[in-house]
Design an enzyme around this catalytic site. Sequence first.
Site, short mmCIF file in Angstrom:
data_model
loop_
_atom_site.label_atom_id
_atom_site.label_comp_id
_atom_site.label_asym_id
_atom_site.label_seq_id
_atom_site.Cartn_x
_atom_site.Cartn_y
_atom_site.Cartn_z
CG LEU A 162 -1.83 -1.15 1.50
CD1 LEU A 162 -2.61 -0.92 2.79
CD2 LEU A 162 -2.76 -1.39 0.32
CG ASN A 191 7.23 6.37 -3.01
OD1 ASN A 191 6.15 5.82 -3.12
ND2 ASN A 191 8.31 5.93 -3.64
CE LYS A 263 11.57 1.12 -7.34
NZ LYS A 263 11.08 2.45 -6.98
N GLY A 291 9.56 -2.01 -8.82
CA GLY A 291 9.03 -1.79 -10.17
C GLY A 291 8.87 -0.31 -10.45
#
Length: 368
Positions: A162, A191, A263, A291
Amino acid sequence: MKLSGIELRRVAMPLVAPFRTSFGTEHERDVLLVRAVTDEAEGWGECVAMSEPRYSSEYVDGAAEVIRRFLVPAVATLRSPDPVAVEPIFAEVKGHPMAKAAVQTALLDAQLRAAGLSFGGYLGAVRERVPAGVSVGIMDTIPALLDAVDGYLAQGYLRIKLKIEPGWDVEPVRAVRERFGDGVLLQVDANTAYTLADARHLARLDPFDLLLIEQPLPEDDVRGHAALAGRIRTPVCLDESITSARAAADAIALGAAAIVNVKPGRVGGYLEARRVHDVCAAHGVPVWCGGMLETGLGRAANVALAALPNFTLPGDTSASDRYFARDITAPFVLEEGHLRVPAGPGLGVEPDADALRDCTTATEWLEI
Ligand SMILES: O=C(O)CCC(=O)N[C@@H](C(=O)O)c1ccccc1
């Protein structure tokens, strides 16, 4: 192998639904693809930079410019377009890891296709399929969130992530736990939206038994993440902060990362991504594959990477239809919650010519 040139191709990929994070909402991907044409094979790389510099400092127009003005001329100085040999000459260009990753991947794909070796085989994959997690954006209401999670669980996703931000964190997590129970693998991604002053608030997530909380603090606040790790029970996972294998070693040594999101675009390519994997493995720190809303080309490379031994947590390697009604390759499809690792040479997938033509917005040929 002789490189005759590099094509920069922009494709417009509408998202099946807006994807909202703490730094903005994506409605469409404006993707830069890199095609390396050699005398033996062609190779593809996907630049994961977004249209605006909101995830990191890179953005797609800037990446194209760096590739055009600096990276392709650097490759041209090499006798052979070897993806390993480009790293030291790319290091002379500061920053721009997503641009570098796209060019290096195109060269690596061409080399592997010519050699008949799969991406997974080259990187050291130990699995033929990888467990798929799914990233769920910030929604307007809790019921809308629960409907989305319900749909993804019904499709078979093995882990739910989430997106959270101040004002959308404890309540959505509580609602998902109350509706779907404690058995669902559940994690959150901030983030960089919080500060260390939010530690007491973030500790309110502890009762929900999350797998991890991803990048709660700013990219450069590694010490802050270490301090936060001492004040909350949820394991801290880093994303934006891990810009290289060395950064991973530093974060682990400081106690700032119990888990790492790998990443390739963030660290400059799949070779450095493997080094991050190896450094984490050496310290007993599990990793998972992040991703960036990739098309089937970047998705193929990520799925191969996610098959390496220390990728022990489901990644953001979702099926193509999580984001796109029509992918530019044959779609990646969920099979019992897993994606199959492509076994063919190189990336093991090809762009579909019609789909590529239909979504191409620009193409540019850079002669070597
Ligand atoms: O499944 C995916 O490809 C997206 C996973 C995801 O949530 N990516 C986030 C991230 O911060 O990791 C992201 C979203 C939008 C743009 C960049 C990154």
